[in-house]
Design an enzyme around this catalytic site. Structure first.
Site, PDB file in Angstrom:
ATOM      1  N   LYS A  23       0.833  -1.210   0.000  1.00 30.30           N
ATOM      2  CA  LYS A  23       0.000   0.000   0.000  1.00 30.30           C
ATOM      3  C   LYS A  23       0.866   1.259   0.000  1.00 30.30           C
ATOM      4  O   LYS A  23       0.626   2.201  -0.761  1.00 30.30           O
ATOM      5  CB  LYS A  23      -0.894   0.003   1.251  1.00 30.30           C
ATOM      6  CG  LYS A  23      -1.537   1.355   1.549  1.00 30.30           C
ATOM      7  CD  LYS A  23      -2.445   1.308   2.740  1.00 30.30           C
ATOM      8  CE  LYS A  23      -1.812   1.514   4.089  1.00 30.30           C
ATOM      9  NZ  LYS A  23      -1.374   2.877   4.409  1.00 30.30           N
ATOM     10  N   ASN A  24       1.884   1.255   0.884  1.00 34.14           N
ATOM     11  CA  ASN A  24       2.644   2.487   1.072  1.00 34.14           C
ATOM     12  C   ASN A  24       3.650   2.776  -0.043  1.00 34.14           C
ATOM     13  O   ASN A  24       4.358   3.775   0.002  1.00 34.14           O
ATOM     14  CB  ASN A  24       3.302   2.499   2.458  1.00 34.14           C
ATOM     15  CG  ASN A  24       2.244   2.650   3.548  1.00 34.14           C
ATOM     16  OD1 ASN A  24       1.106   3.057   3.264  1.00 34.14           O
ATOM     17  ND2 ASN A  24       2.577   2.317   4.776  1.00 34.14           N
ATOM     18  N   ARG A  94      -5.183  10.659   3.450  1.00 32.09           N
ATOM     19  CA  ARG A  94      -4.115  11.390   4.139  1.00 32.09           C
ATOM     20  C   ARG A  94      -2.964  11.771   3.220  1.00 32.09           C
ATOM     21  O   ARG A  94      -2.435  12.868   3.288  1.00 32.09           O
ATOM     22  CB  ARG A  94      -3.587  10.538   5.302  1.00 32.09           C
ATOM     23  CG  ARG A  94      -3.118  11.381   6.438  1.00 32.09           C
ATOM     24  CD  ARG A  94      -2.321  10.660   7.453  1.00 32.09           C
ATOM     25  NE  ARG A  94      -0.999  11.240   7.552  1.00 32.09           N
ATOM     26  CZ  ARG A  94      -0.735  12.426   8.056  1.00 32.09           C
ATOM     27  NH1 ARG A  94      -1.697  13.169   8.537  1.00 32.09           N
ATOM     28  NH2 ARG A  94       0.490  12.885   8.086  1.00 32.09           N
ATOM     29  N   CYS A 118      -5.711  12.261  12.658  1.00 34.90           N
ATOM     30  CA  CYS A 118      -6.311  10.995  12.261  1.00 34.90           C
ATOM     31  C   CYS A 118      -6.305  10.103  13.475  1.00 34.90           C
ATOM     32  O   CYS A 118      -5.889  10.497  14.545  1.00 34.90           O
ATOM     33  CB  CYS A 118      -5.589  10.374  11.090  1.00 34.90           C
ATOM     34  SG  CYS A 118      -4.202   9.385  11.558  1.00 34.90           S
ATOM     35  N   ASP A 309       3.809  -0.307  12.338  1.00 40.14           N
ATOM     36  CA  ASP A 309       2.650  -0.959  11.712  1.00 40.14           C
ATOM     37  C   ASP A 309       2.493  -2.413  12.154  1.00 40.14           C
ATOM     38  O   ASP A 309       1.454  -3.018  11.945  1.00 40.14           O
ATOM     39  CB  ASP A 309       2.786  -0.928  10.182  1.00 40.14           C
ATOM     40  CG  ASP A 309       2.796   0.486   9.647  1.00 40.14           C
ATOM     41  OD1 ASP A 309       1.997   1.292  10.125  1.00 40.14           O
ATOM     42  OD2 ASP A 309       3.631   0.784   8.771  1.00 40.14           O
TER      43      ASP A 309
END
Ligand code: EPU
Length: 441
Positions: A23-24, A94, A118, A309
């Site tokens: 994802k990142n 974000r 957030c 994470d």
């Protein structure tokens, strides 16, 4: 719309997980694609909610983007026609503040909403804004509208030293550096492998970025143009989620493809916890239960340390450990939203106070002396978990809750599936392939 999982837990999970793309990396390669000439083809892009939302955002700016295969995305930004990111995307996505890069590149000025707070803390972008200014960009903030207005006064150049490293900050300033006609140097950078993948992608298209210890140097580059499709790296966060889940369930799993360098600190600590860890072949790892899980304390830190994470997943494994363990979160403030939820399953977890010397340096967020922080938990392992109704409030915590429900006896409901699916592709299908009982309701 169904946004919950119905999970019947308590079974050992067994099988194979094929990792999706990270994802990142996906999010940043999509954003950076807006700085390229012509078509950009990205492979291994996960179809997760964060990516789908970002695609909607860039389309709202006139960019063409479509999946031409399940995980192959084609982007063409020749019709990029707006330098203003709509407010509705600001807090939802974000990383939308990273559009400073391509919008300044195309228009010389742009309007980008403040990403705001957030669920894993205030997450300010103060260091990043300071970096933009240091490289010669004028940035104003309108407190009434919540918009930043950024304008290039002259081609970016010079040096910026992050007072504390920032992952997306390093990546954004690198994109800004691509506009230099001299040189931009960014020091005290974050070193996550995801950043390295972005460098590979940009350099393969003509950028001139070199990475040295703790610094990145960007020298005048030719206009970015893709020569061939770029395949993004696998998601190491996804690997950690499934590896800890399966071992905690008493099971056995093969996961890949993944490069050992991306998960070295995780492999080490899994071995310390007594899990079976074997390199199978072709970037595949086997993780399995060996009869006992030992409690192991962890402290999160940027790469090459134990990633923030990963800590919610570590908590899930430690729920099954023989004894007490500690998790100390150093990167974000407020990353324990899962604690109260896990208690509903019968988990014994408490917040504890640990005094550290020089907290201003020890913690990676902007530490305020007067504030009360909850950065450490103590987990009493080996308690039986029972079913409950759980609510997801952030992505990684969400994955931990769904995994905890898969370990708990009985039928649980986990609300907020769409939050988990911001970062996990085919979660239900992957869990089912391991023999887990889960369905969307
Ligand atoms: N920070 C500031 N000011 C800044 C920048 C950062 O105070 O200007 C603080 C943050 O609030 C945080 C710490 O510094 O407490 C580190 O933040 P960093 O900027 O490194 O994190 P990020 O770029 O916002 C990315 C990932 C996170 C991942 C971290 C650490 C993306 C989109 N997000 O966040 O991923 O945990 O780096 O590697 O790349 C996730 O995937 O669930 C996730 C949160």
């Amino acid at each position: 719309m169904s946004d919950s999982y119905l999970i019947s837990g308590g079974k050992p999970l067994k099988g194979e997980v094929v990792l999706s793309g990270a994802k990142n990396v996906a999010l940043k390669t999509i954003i950076a694609a807006l700085m390229f000439e012509g078509n950009v083809t990205l492979k291994n892009i996960p179809r997760i909610n964060d990516v789908l939302d970002l695609i909607e955002l860039i389309k709202s700016l006139g960019v063409k983007a479509k999946f031409i295969e399940k995980n192959t995305l084609l982007i063409n930004s020749s019709n990029l026609n707006s330098n203003r990111v709509d407010l509705q995307y600001g807090s939802k996505i974000r990383v939308s503040f990273m559009l400073f890069g391509p919008l300044l590149n195309r228009f010389g000025e742009c309007y980008v909403p403040n990403p705001g707070g957030c669920r894993i803390g205030a997450r300010p972008i103060d260091r990043i804004i300071k970096g933009l200014v240091a490289l010669g960009i004028k940035v104003d903030y309108d407190t009434e509208t919540g918009y930043y207005h950024a304008k290039i006064l002259s081609k970016p150049k010079g040096k910026y030293n992050f007072e504390k490293p920032s992952h997306t900050g390093t990546e954004l300033l690198m994109m800004i550096g691509l506009m230099t006609d001299k040189q931009v140097v960014i020091e005290n950078i974050a070193n996550e492998p995801e950043i390295n993948d972005l460098v590979l992608y940009l350099n393969s298209a003509g950028a001139n970025i070199t990475e040295e210890k703790n610094k990145i140097v960007i020298t005048k580059s030719s206009k970015l143009k893709q020569k061939e499709a770029f395949t993004i790296m696998s998601d190491r966060n996804e690997l950690v989620t499934y590896a800890t889940l399966v071992v905690a369930s008493g099971g056995d799993v093969t996961i890949g493809p993944i490069d050992e360098n991306l998960i070295a600190s995780f492999l080490e600590i899994m071995r310390e916890a007594g899990a079976g860890v074997e390199e199978i072949s072709n970037f595949k790892y086997r993780f399995y239960f060996r009869g006992l899980i030992k409690p192991v304390n962890i402290e999160t830190s940027p790469h090459p340390g134990f990633m923030t994470d990963w800590q919610p997943s570590w908590a899930i494994l430690m729920l099954k450990a023989e004894g007490e363990s500690i998790i100390h979160e150093r990167v974000f403030e407020n990353r324990f939203s899962y604690v109260d939820e896990l208690k509903k399953l019968g988990a014994k977890i408490d917040f504890v106070n640990i005094t550290v010397e020089n907290p201003e340096f020890f913690y990676h967020f902007n530490f305020e002396k007067e504030r009360l922080y909850k950065q450490t938990i103590k987990i009493q392992g080996s308690e039986e978990l029972h079913n409950a109704i759980l609510d997801i409030s952030d992505l990684r915590a969400g994955a931990a809750l769904a995994c905890a429900a898969l370990l708990a006896e009985g039928e649980s409901v986990v609300n907020g599936a769409s939050i988990l699916e911001r970062g996990y592709e085919d979660f239900v299908e992957k869990v089912k392939k391991l023999g887990g009982e889960i369905k969307k309701v």
